[in-house]
Design a protein around this motif. Structure first.
Motif, PDB file in Angstrom:
ATOM      1  N   UNK A  10       0.812  -1.216   0.000  1.00 24.85           N
ATOM      2  CA  UNK A  10       0.000   0.000   0.000  1.00 24.85           C
ATOM      3  C   UNK A  10       0.848   1.269   0.000  1.00 24.85           C
ATOM      4  N   UNK A  11       2.157   1.090   0.162  1.00 22.38           N
ATOM      5  CA  UNK A  11       3.049   2.250   0.224  1.00 22.38           C
ATOM      6  C   UNK A  11       3.489   2.635  -1.188  1.00 22.38           C
ATOM      7  N   UNK A  12       2.534   3.069  -1.981  1.00 20.16           N
ATOM      8  CA  UNK A  12       2.820   3.402  -3.378  1.00 20.16           C
ATOM      9  C   UNK A  12       3.438   4.784  -3.491  1.00 20.16           C
ATOM     10  N   UNK A  13       4.100   5.026  -4.596  1.00 16.03           N
ATOM     11  CA  UNK A  13       4.720   6.322  -4.844  1.00 16.03           C
ATOM     12  C   UNK A  13       3.733   7.253  -5.549  1.00 16.03           C
ATOM     13  N   UNK A  14       4.039   8.542  -5.489  1.00  9.50           N
ATOM     14  CA  UNK A  14       3.208   9.539  -6.164  1.00  9.50           C
ATOM     15  C   UNK A  14       3.467   9.495  -7.667  1.00  9.50           C
ATOM     16  N   UNK A  15       2.441   9.789  -8.423  1.00 16.29           N
ATOM     17  CA  UNK A  15       2.577   9.876  -9.875  1.00 16.29           C
ATOM     18  C   UNK A  15       1.670  10.988 -10.378  1.00 16.29           C
ATOM     19  N   UNK A  16       2.006  11.518 -11.536  1.00 16.99           N
ATOM     20  CA  UNK A  16       1.174  12.605 -12.049  1.00 16.99           C
ATOM     21  C   UNK A  16      -0.054  12.046 -12.750  1.00 16.99           C
ATOM     22  N   UNK A  17      -1.068  12.892 -12.777  1.00 20.78           N
ATOM     23  CA  UNK A  17      -2.319  12.538 -13.429  1.00 20.78           C
ATOM     24  C   UNK A  17      -2.446  13.314 -14.732  1.00 20.78           C
ATOM     25  N   UNK A  18      -1.300  13.824 -15.195  1.00 19.50           N
ATOM     26  CA  UNK A  18      -1.295  14.642 -16.399  1.00 19.50           C
ATOM     27  C   UNK A  18       0.071  15.248 -16.633  1.00 19.50           C
ATOM     28  N   UNK A  19       0.215  16.536 -16.299  1.00 20.48           N
ATOM     29  CA  UNK A  19       1.438  17.255 -16.662  1.00 20.48           C
ATOM     30  C   UNK A  19       2.316  17.652 -15.484  1.00 20.48           C
ATOM     31  N   UNK A  20       1.867  17.463 -14.257  1.00 19.54           N
ATOM     32  CA  UNK A  20       2.662  17.881 -13.101  1.00 19.54           C
ATOM     33  C   UNK A  20       3.993  17.134 -13.059  1.00 19.54           C
ATOM     34  N   UNK A  21       5.046  17.859 -12.691  1.00 20.63           N
ATOM     35  CA  UNK A  21       6.361  17.239 -12.512  1.00 20.63           C
ATOM     36  C   UNK A  21       6.404  16.650 -11.107  1.00 20.63           C
ATOM     37  N   UNK A  22       6.434  15.330 -10.999  1.00 26.11           N
ATOM     38  CA  UNK A  22       6.340  14.650  -9.706  1.00 26.11           C
ATOM     39  C   UNK A  22       7.648  13.941  -9.383  1.00 26.11           C
ATOM     40  N   UNK A  23       8.162  14.206  -8.184  1.00 27.16           N
ATOM     41  CA  UNK A  23       9.363  13.539  -7.687  1.00 27.16           C
ATOM     42  C   UNK A  23       9.017  12.755  -6.426  1.00 27.16           C
ATOM     43  N   UNK A  24       9.699  11.633  -6.222  1.00 27.39           N
ATOM     44  CA  UNK A  24       9.594  10.864  -4.987  1.00 27.39           C
ATOM     45  C   UNK A  24      10.983  10.769  -4.371  1.00 27.39           C
ATOM     46  N   UNK A  25      11.090  11.156  -3.107  1.00 29.90           N
ATOM     47  CA  UNK A  25      12.380  11.189  -2.422  1.00 29.90           C
ATOM     48  C   UNK A  25      12.296  10.331  -1.167  1.00 29.90           C
ATOM     49  N   UNK A  26      13.223   9.383  -1.031  1.00 34.16           N
ATOM     50  CA  UNK A  26      13.286   8.538   0.161  1.00 34.16           C
ATOM     51  C   UNK A  26      14.346   9.102   1.100  1.00 34.16           C
ATOM     52  N   UNK A  27      13.927   9.442   2.299  1.00 41.35           N
ATOM     53  CA  UNK A  27      14.809  10.021   3.309  1.00 41.35           C
ATOM     54  C   UNK A  27      15.397   8.920   4.190  1.00 41.35           C
TER      55      UNK A  27
END
Length: 346
Positions: A251-268
């Motif tokens: 259930x710990x999915x990453x973020x993704x865009x639903x169109x044009x947004x620039x989406x980053x995922x960062x693991x701390x």
């Protein structure tokens, strides 16, 4: 004859006064806010336009950006008292790094951050109120439940919950009787739905908070970012039992865009503490740490000494967020200046 001249002059003064008064009460929709806004010093405008959004130094912030327009930053804290204090600390960090305090704190209450138990329509309405006055698009930064709400505000602006959003005045903490703004860049009326943020981020959002009624969301849509933001960063702690972020959790999915947004995922780092990561108010006052934060560029591998000192102070998270804030601060200021100049040339 002199009496007639005197009366004529008095009548003329009255006519002029009434004309001026009539102009003063002209509806907002007939004004051009960009043209009406007091212009910046031309030399300052040129210095802002010359900035590189991807490389903003401490000197650029103090000597240039801080003297021009700045986007409203909406901080969203978690939901358990007194966790709001950790976002207060992050607000103080931003001010310590050079961001205008007035563009963070609520103009009505003076609070540093907003609660995830408010409605997303209210918070979106507040952002629209600020955009109409500032001319620069806002930024949204959420922690824990506040991170979930940051995403929900973007969806609210995208019209996923309602096709209308009322302007919300933070000075009176009440909705206004309108669902449109006068766009400060074009002078044209437009609905609040469809407005966008320049930057948004969520730290440690998810997990147990999702069982709360104010956070119920379709899991398939939970981390899909709409087009109502230019850039979004989702921060995950390597081992976070509050947000249920750990290896193997489906259930710990990453973020993704639903169109044009620039989406980053960062693991701390896994050693980060979910609750205290935003406690960063002391970081700007240590010269070495401040220099490291200002020199930070996303994607650069941390040096060994960075990893060691980072655990206690949340340096990587603070530096990554600060980099994005500086970047979009520049972009929004440049966007406003260019819009003003284009309007003045009409």
């Amino acid at each position: 004859m002199n009496l007639h001249i005197h009366r004529y002059r008095c009548a003329l003064i009255v006519v002029v006064a009434l004309t001026v008064a009539g102009c003063a009460t002209t509806p907002l929709t007939s004004l051009d806010p960009v043209k009406q806004a007091p212009p910046l010093d031309r030399a300052l405008e040129e210095r802002i336009l010359a900035l590189n959004p991807a490389s903003v130094s401490d000197q650029d912030v103090q000597g240039v950006l801080a003297k021009g327009p700045a986007p409203r930053i909406m901080l969203l804290h978690g939901g358990i008292y007194p966790v709001h204090l950790v976002m207060n600390s992050f607000g103080e960090f931003l001010v310590g790094m050079g961001y205008p305090e007035a563009m963070i704190r609520d103009p009505g209450s003076g609070d540093w951050s907003y609660s995830p138990y408010s409605s997303t329509a209210r918070l979106a309405g507040i952002l629209a109120w600020h955009y109409e006055r500032d001319g620069v698009r806002p930024m949204i930064i959420g922690h824990s439940q506040g991170g979930l709400y940051a995403v929900r505000i973007l969806k609210e602006l995208a019209g996923q919950y309602s096709d209308r959003i009322a302007i919300w005045n933070p000075l009176t903490d009440a909705a206004e009787n309108r669902t449109t703004v006068i766009d400060p860049l074009t002078g044209r009326e437009r609905p609040v739905v469809g407005l966008s943020a320049a930057y948004a981020s969520a730290l440690g959002a998810g997990g147990w908070a999702l069982v709360l009624p104010n956070q119920w969301e379709n899991f398939a849509n939970l981390r899909r970012i709409p087009d109502t933001v230019d850039e979004f960063t989702g921060y995950f702690i390597g081992l976070d039992f509050f947000a249920l972020s750990f290896p193997g959790n489906p259930l710990d999915s990453r973020y993704e865009n639903n169109g044009t947004a620039n989406v980053r995922n960062v693991v701390l780092p896994a050693a980060y503490n979910h609750v205290t990561v935003p406690v960063t108010h002391d970081l700007p006052h240590d010269v070495q740490t401040r220099n490291r934060i200002n020199a930070y560029v996303p994607g650069r591998d941390a040096e060994p000494e960075d990893r060691t000192s980072d655990v206690a102070g949340g340096v990587t998270w603070a530096a990554d967020v600060w980099y994005s804030i500086k970047k979009h601060w520049v972009l929004e200021a440049q966007r406003l200046i260019r819009a003003r100049r284009a309007t003045l040339q009409r």
